[in-house]
Scaffold this motif. Structure first.
Motif, mmCIF file in Angstrom:
data_model
loop_
_atom_site.group_PDB
_atom_site.id
_atom_site.type_symbol
_atom_site.label_atom_id
_atom_site.label_comp_id
_atom_site.label_asym_id
_atom_site.label_seq_id
_atom_site.Cartn_x
_atom_site.Cartn_y
_atom_site.Cartn_z
ATOM 1 N N SER A 60 0.845 -1.183 0.000
ATOM 2 C CA SER A 60 0.000 0.000 0.000
ATOM 3 C C SER A 60 0.889 1.245 0.000
ATOM 4 O O SER A 60 2.087 1.176 0.237
ATOM 5 N N ARG A 61 0.263 2.385 -0.272
ATOM 6 C CA ARG A 61 0.973 3.661 -0.288
ATOM 7 C C ARG A 61 2.191 3.588 -1.220
ATOM 8 O O ARG A 61 2.086 3.103 -2.346
ATOM 9 N N HIS A 62 3.360 4.036 -0.737
ATOM 10 C CA HIS A 62 4.549 4.036 -1.584
ATOM 11 C C HIS A 62 5.219 2.668 -1.664
ATOM 12 O O HIS A 62 6.294 2.560 -2.265
ATOM 13 N N SER A 63 4.605 1.672 -1.097
ATOM 14 C CA SER A 63 5.174 0.324 -1.188
ATOM 15 C C SER A 63 4.726 -0.414 -2.441
ATOM 16 O O SER A 63 5.139 -1.553 -2.646
ATOM 17 N N GLY A 64 3.910 0.228 -3.262
ATOM 18 C CA GLY A 64 3.629 -0.418 -4.530
ATOM 19 C C GLY A 64 2.257 -0.192 -5.091
ATOM 20 O O GLY A 64 1.398 0.454 -4.490
ATOM 21 N N ILE A 65 2.062 -0.779 -6.263
ATOM 22 C CA ILE A 65 0.792 -0.734 -6.986
ATOM 23 C C ILE A 65 0.482 -2.144 -7.447
ATOM 24 O O ILE A 65 1.297 -2.789 -8.096
ATOM 25 N N GLY A 66 -0.711 -2.629 -7.112
ATOM 26 C CA GLY A 66 -1.153 -3.923 -7.609
ATOM 27 C C GLY A 66 -0.834 -5.064 -6.659
ATOM 28 O O GLY A 66 -0.145 -4.899 -5.652
ATOM 29 N N ARG A 67 -1.375 -6.219 -6.994
ATOM 30 C CA ARG A 67 -1.167 -7.447 -6.234
ATOM 31 C C ARG A 67 -0.846 -8.579 -7.191
ATOM 32 O O ARG A 67 -1.379 -8.650 -8.301
ATOM 33 N N GLU A 68 0.025 -9.475 -6.737
ATOM 34 C CA GLU A 68 0.351 -10.670 -7.513
ATOM 35 C C GLU A 68 0.170 -11.892 -6.633
ATOM 36 O O GLU A 68 0.173 -11.812 -5.407
ATOM 37 N N GLY A 69 0.052 -13.053 -7.287
ATOM 38 C CA GLY A 69 -0.216 -14.300 -6.578
ATOM 39 C C GLY A 69 -1.554 -14.853 -7.030
ATOM 40 O O GLY A 69 -2.534 -14.109 -7.172
ATOM 41 N N GLY A 70 -1.616 -16.169 -7.256
ATOM 42 C CA GLY A 70 -2.874 -16.792 -7.635
ATOM 43 C C GLY A 70 -3.511 -16.120 -8.837
ATOM 44 O O GLY A 70 -2.853 -15.740 -9.808
ATOM 45 N N THR A 71 -4.806 -15.926 -8.765
ATOM 46 C CA THR A 71 -5.537 -15.299 -9.858
ATOM 47 C C THR A 71 -5.145 -13.839 -10.029
ATOM 48 O O THR A 71 -5.221 -13.287 -11.129
ATOM 49 N N TRP A 72 -4.699 -13.178 -8.937
ATOM 50 C CA TRP A 72 -4.283 -11.777 -9.056
ATOM 51 C C TRP A 72 -3.158 -11.615 -10.063
ATOM 52 O O TRP A 72 -3.106 -10.610 -10.772
ATOM 53 N N SER A 73 -2.252 -12.579 -10.148
ATOM 54 C CA SER A 73 -1.183 -12.503 -11.141
ATOM 55 C C SER A 73 -1.746 -12.540 -12.553
ATOM 56 O O SER A 73 -1.331 -11.771 -13.428
ATOM 57 N N PHE A 74 -2.686 -13.428 -12.788
ATOM 58 C CA PHE A 74 -3.277 -13.532 -14.122
ATOM 59 C C PHE A 74 -4.119 -12.302 -14.451
ATOM 60 O O PHE A 74 -4.195 -11.884 -15.603
ATOM 61 N N ASP A 75 -4.735 -11.709 -13.441
ATOM 62 C CA ASP A 75 -5.484 -10.472 -13.674
ATOM 63 C C ASP A 75 -4.564 -9.377 -14.208
ATOM 64 O O ASP A 75 -4.971 -8.560 -15.040
ATOM 65 N N PHE A 76 -3.317 -9.347 -13.720
ATOM 66 C CA PHE A 76 -2.385 -8.328 -14.201
ATOM 67 C C PHE A 76 -1.809 -8.698 -15.560
ATOM 68 O O PHE A 76 -1.747 -7.857 -16.468
#
Length: 487
Positions: free
Chosen positions: A453-469
């Motif tokens: 969150s915040r300045h630690s990043g944008i987006g999520r990866e892992g599982g289906t979240w990776s494929f969403d990106f």
């Protein structure tokens, strides 16, 4: 060392790029040195915009064929890559230890097995990826994950191969082609990965590896109009530069950036467990983005916690990461040592007190450090050091603990030590973090979302979240009528 090849820990490593299924040399090179002793380990091809364009062109050319490859075949090839990693675990572990200085025992037992698991997990997840059809006024909605196109993946030096494959595996599974740009301070295992992928039968051009400096090759990759996704792990300033570079093409970004994570220790916690969790933050010489570098300890137990922490931390053995008895290895580069020491010196000058450490050792080793008497608004509390440096502050209430924990611009992770499950539920609900660990640390499952969150990043990866990106999600809506009779 011979031209275009070096031998590291008895393993031959090609020092050229891997583009379109061919080894490609650059006119210039840069020296890769081991953090263990500073000795050169290879002269690495130094990429420019020329190699960047060639790699993207190769990825673009084979993208239609790879995207059309049936899921089962893509999954089979990723499992074959995992097989190759497992066969070469010892070689990969030894090379990466020399290249980035992390513990050999960790590479053997945890990191390289995780590399293989990255490929297997996303290969298997691909075969289960689906969304249940649903109806809208009699019409059928059908959701699909369509491959996006060539992806540029820029990876860091602190866990080179594991973090590279955390991106490469889902990108390839999704049907994309990849240009991987490894960190210039630890490029060797990316080159070995190219060999392993080729031996596994991955078609030429599906995975490309381009080495070099960000200013010389990275900009050309991130600004390229044919790139459809960019994933980066590293520092906030570099991410801001990449985002600006990608903006002209509106290229989607996934950014996993810095952290200044807290470890909250309440008086009702198992104090020995809390101390174990705190000392664990020195792992990989503190070069871990998720590390809980800010120890926030309830005042009632702070003195006892500190006593036990010092006793346990003092038993850590710092030295050659290839030795089984070593607990903490070197820092990646002389520039990083100087950066860490600068943070500590400025903190001491501002009134902080070093309970342990507070100084560099010989070569590229920095003594495990704990600083107290630090202000919440001080640089050492607010900015990521990325070295074996922890701070300790106290609190007297739950509200104060949460305030201190959240009072930075970061939000990557948080760790909580408490014996009260109701408190754990209350506090974790209020913490700003992508991952929260309660009475544990660094337990990660690829099925879980990961990011900051915040300045630690944008987006999520892992599982289906990776494929969403890594995919373009498509919803196809079909009417119940209008079909011609083909009988």
């Amino acid at each position: 060392m011979s031209e275009h090849r070096t031998t590291v820990a008895g393993v031959a490593v090609d020092t050229r790029h891997w583009i379109g299924g061919q080894r490609v040399a650059s006119p210039r090179t840069f020296t890769d040195a081991s953090p263990i002793d500073g000795a050169p380990v290879g002269e690495i091809s130094r990429g420019t915009a020329t190699e960047a364009r060639a790699a993207v062109a190769a990825a673009k050319a084979v993208f239609p064929g790879w995207a059309a490859t049936p899921r089962a075949e893509r999954a089979r090839l990723l499992h074959a890559v995992a097989d190759g990693v497992e066969k070469r675990t010892e070689e990969l572990a030894n090379v990466e230890t020399v290249d980035n200085g992390a513990l050999l025992r960790s590479h053997r037992r945890g990191v390289m097995p995780r590399v293989a698991h990255n490929f297997r997990f996303f290969a298997d997840w691909l075969l289960t990826l689906e969304h249940e059809d649903f109806a809208t006024r009699g019409h059928t909605n059908h959701v699909t994950w369509d491959p996006a196109g060539p992806c540029v993946l820029i990876t860091p030096w602190n866990a080179p191969l594991m973090l590279a494959t955390w991106k490469v595996a889902p990108a390839l599974a999704a049907g994309n082609t990849v240009v991987l740009k490894p960190a210039e301070w630890s490029p060797l295992t990316a080159s070995l990965l190219a060999d392993i992928a080729a031996e596994a039968g991955l078609p030429a051009g599906v995975l490309n590896v381009v080495q070099g400096y960000g200013s010389e090759v990275g900009d050309a990759l991130t600004s390229h109009p044919d790139v459809r996704r960019i994933s980066f792990t590293g520092s906030v300033p570099t991410a801001q530069h990449i985002a600006a570079s990608a903006a002209a093409n509106l290229t989607p970004l996934s950014l996993e950036l810095g952290g200044k994570s807290p470890l909250l220790v309440f008086a009702d916690a198992d104090l020995d467990l809390a101390v174990d969790l705190a000392v664990e933050q020195y792992d990989n010489a503190g070069q871990v983005c998720l590390a809980a570098t800010r120890l926030l300890v309830e005042e009632a137990v702070a003195e006892e916690f500190t006593r036990r922490f010092v006793a346990k931390a003092s038993r850590l053995r710092q030295g050659d990461p290839r030795e089984e008895s070593t607990d903490i290895g070197p820092t990646i580069h002389p520039r990083q040592v100087a950066k860490i020491d600068g943070f500590v010196r400025r903190a001491l000058a501002a009134g902080a007190r070093a309970v342990i450490g507070g100084h560099p050792g010989e070569g590229q080793y920095y003594a495990p450090t704990l600083l107290t008497d630090v202000r919440q608004d001080s640089e050492i509390v607010q900015e990521e050091v990325f070295g074996p440096v922890l701070t300790l502050q106290t609190f007297t209430s739950e509200d104060e603990a949460v305030h201190l924990a959240n009072d930075t611009r970061f939000g990557l992770a948080a760790t909580l030590a408490t014996g009260d499950p109701e408190r754990a539920e209350r506090v974790t609900a209020r913490l700003v973090a992508g991952t929260v660990w309660v009475n544990c640390f660094f337990v990660r499952d690829l099925k879980a979302p990961f990011g900051g969150s915040r300045h630690s990043g944008i987006g999520r990866e892992g599982g289906t979240w990776s494929f969403d990106f890594y995919c373009d999600l498509k919803n196809t809506v079909t009417a119940p009528k209008g079909w011609k009779d083909h009988g």
